[in-house]
Design an enzyme around this catalytic site. Structure first.
Site, PDB file in Angstrom:
ATOM      1  N   MET A 261       3.965   6.959  -1.828  1.00  0.00           N
ATOM      2  CA  MET A 261       5.360   7.252  -2.138  1.00  0.00           C
ATOM      3  C   MET A 261       5.548   7.740  -3.571  1.00  0.00           C
ATOM      4  SD  MET A 261       7.862   7.242  -0.042  1.00  0.00           S
ATOM      5  CE  MET A 261       7.547   5.954   1.154  1.00  0.00           C
TER       6      MET A 261
ATOM      7  N   THR B 212       7.863   0.547   3.462  1.00  0.00           N
ATOM      8  CA  THR B 212       8.158   1.950   3.158  1.00  0.00           C
ATOM      9  C   THR B 212       9.465   2.072   2.385  1.00  0.00           C
ATOM     10  OG1 THR B 212       6.957   2.845   5.058  1.00  0.00           O
ATOM     11  CG2 THR B 212       8.717   4.205   4.172  1.00  0.00           C
TER      12      THR B 212
ATOM     13  N   PHE C  80       0.807  -1.222   0.000  1.00  0.00           N
ATOM     14  CA  PHE C  80       0.000   0.000   0.000  1.00  0.00           C
ATOM     15  C   PHE C  80       0.842   1.275   0.000  1.00  0.00           C
ATOM     16  CE2 PHE C  80       0.895  -0.244   4.493  1.00  0.00           C
ATOM     17  CZ  PHE C  80       0.773   1.054   4.988  1.00  0.00           C
ATOM     18  N   LYS C  81       2.106   1.169   0.432  1.00  0.00           N
ATOM     19  CA  LYS C  81       2.957   2.358   0.492  1.00  0.00           C
ATOM     20  C   LYS C  81       3.175   3.003  -0.880  1.00  0.00           C
ATOM     21  CE  LYS C  81       3.685   1.657   4.921  1.00  0.00           C
ATOM     22  NZ  LYS C  81       4.888   1.511   5.678  1.00  0.00           N
ATOM     23  N   ASP C  82       2.988   2.228  -1.948  1.00  0.00           N
ATOM     24  CA  ASP C  82       3.184   2.777  -3.299  1.00  0.00           C
ATOM     25  C   ASP C  82       2.243   3.945  -3.575  1.00  0.00           C
ATOM     26  OD1 ASP C  82       5.239   1.048  -4.189  1.00  0.00           O
ATOM     27  OD2 ASP C  82       3.792  -0.506  -4.692  1.00  0.00           O
TER      28      ASP C  82
END
Length: 458
Positions: free
Chosen positions: A113, A141, A108-110
């Protein structure tokens, strides 16, 4: 829009300066001075990037106009499935899986970021400046930041990760990227040690200024902003008056984005804080006890955290934005490794949040149960959310469980639960075969400063 620091002694800033500063100069975290309102009924029906521009626009006023933002969101999400970047799948009646792992690093960090990198590039190109990005990771992350900023001419990226405390596949996603601006750094210690090093260096004014230090952890408000979007898109897909979310929670950033969505007008019934054996947030919400314990290594390593940075933002709100009271709690945290929440704060928090904990055995059983019943394979973090939410289901209100990572990133936990490995996406297979580059630094502020300065100044 203006932003204020939770600790009350830093200047108000606009979005661009908040983006570049990350942590406030007084050690606090930035938060909107006033929460914007959005009519969720007006959310566009088009692709994800258009919805993202609609939701994010109020936060970036003064930095980007709507059309400029739309260009950036389109570019950021170009490598996501264009039919649906965040698919919602019904697992059983009233219980849904929000698949947030279809981006380039399968986590989900995509979502945050890649957009953060676009924001930085616009600002730095305009200023003709270069930055030093410093971040800590408990797993996803780091790989998301490395993917987003690899080859970027405006940034050198230093990512700290705890030795032996990320999965092998998470590590390889960070260390197999070949780019001369990327430095994955293994630290002897826990994620909290890595995160503390980041905070200490950001409060070192001489170092911060001399290296033009910038943050990519969720202490940077821009990260939270990007994550608000999929709460709105989930609601749009469900024909319901209200919606609840269960969120695997470590550093409190992802679930804080859900709370921000509620402040903006999304009809959220409950936000469930789902923790593993590192249950400081569950203890805080259930009993008011926010005291650090020893960090336990678990099969859901991205949540192996005892100091949840973004909880400070919620505490600030729960104290009626009284910075003096917040500073007292931070002092107690530093001195006594914790504090007790007062009843008024607890009442404020419990109005929107509930919480629960999943043991190692609970996680394994949940992966198996969901697989046996639906054929869906969960990663261990997502399984934490499913376990905690199962006793909180109201079939009149959809329960959306955030799927935070592709199960292929945690094969040992999956094999232990269902007896076979999950399918490996080609993008991960490529990382596993790549040659690793990793740097090693002791858990020492001065050694890290020396390491970074030697590479930034050469």
């Amino acid at each position: 829009m203006k932003y204020i620091s939770t600790r009350g002694k830093a200047p108000e800033l606009g979005f661009e300066d908040v983006l570049l500063s990350g942590l406030a100069s007084d050690g606090g975290l930035y938060i909107p001075k006033d929460w914007p309102k959005v009519k969720y009924q007006d959310l566009p029906d088009g692709p994800y990037y258009e919805k993202a521009a609609f939701i994010i626009e109020p936060f970036v006023k003064g930095f980007l106009d709507y059309e400029q933002l739309r260009v950036l969101t389109k570019r950021a999400y170009a490598n996501f499935p264009q039919d649906d970047a965040a698919p919602l799948k019904e697992i059983e009646e009233g219980k849904f899986l929000l698949e947030l792992y279809h981006g380039p690093t399968l986590a989900f960090k995509d979502f945050a970021m890649l957009l953060l990198a676009e924001f930085f590039e616009v600002s730095l190109k305009k200023r003709n400046e270069k930055i030093t990005i410093l971040g800590a990771t408990s797993g996803d992350t780091g790989s998301a930041a490395i993917e987003a900023f690899k080859g970027n001419e405006f940034a050198n990226v230093f990512i700290l990760f705890p030795k032996g405390r990320v999965s092998e596949r998470q590590r390889k996603q960070m260390t197999s990227v070949s780019s001369n601006n990327i430095y994955p750094i293994e630290v002897k210690g826990t994620f909290d040690d890595c995160q503390n090093l980041v905070k200490v260096l950001f409060q070192n004014t001489e170092f911060k200024n001399s290296t033009n230090l910038a943050a990519i952890n969720s202490i940077n408000w821009a990260r939270i902003v990007a994550q608000i979007v999929y709460y709105f898109t989930s609601f749009q897909k469900l024909n319901s008056e209200k919606i609840s979310f269960s969120v695997p929670t470590g550093n409190f950033g992802d679930i804080l984005a859900g709370w921000a969505a509620k402040r903006m007008g999304l009809p959220v019934h409950k936000l469930i804080v789902a923790t593993n054996d590192n249950d400081i947030l569950h203890r805080a919400i259930s009993s008011g006890d926010y005291f650090q314990e020893e960090v336990k290594a678990t099969i859901s390593p991205s949540m192996d955290i005892q100091i949840s940075s973004n909880f400070e933002r919620l505490l600030f709100e729960s104290l009626n934005r009284d910075s003096a009271k917040l500073n007292d709690l931070i002092d107690k945290l530093n001195k006594d490794k914790g504090f007790k929440l007062n009843e008024a704060s607890l009442e404020f928090i419990r109005n929107d949040f509930s919480s629960g904990k999943a043991t190692e055995n609970d996680i394994t059983k949940t992966i198996k149960e969901i697989y046996d019943n639906s054929g869906v394979v969960l990663d261990p973090h997502t399984a934490v959310g499913f376990f905690v939410s199962k006793d909180k289901i109201d079939k009149k209100i959809p329960m959306v469980n955030l799927g935070t990572a592709d199960p292929a990133k945690f094969p040992d936990a999956v094999v232990n639960a269902i007896g076979k490995e999950p399918d490996i996406p080609e993008i991960l297979n490529k990382a596993l075969k790549g040659e690793e580059t990793v740097f090693k630094v002791d858990n020492n502020e001065q050694e890290l400063i020396k390491f970074i300065k030697n590479r930034v100044n050469n």
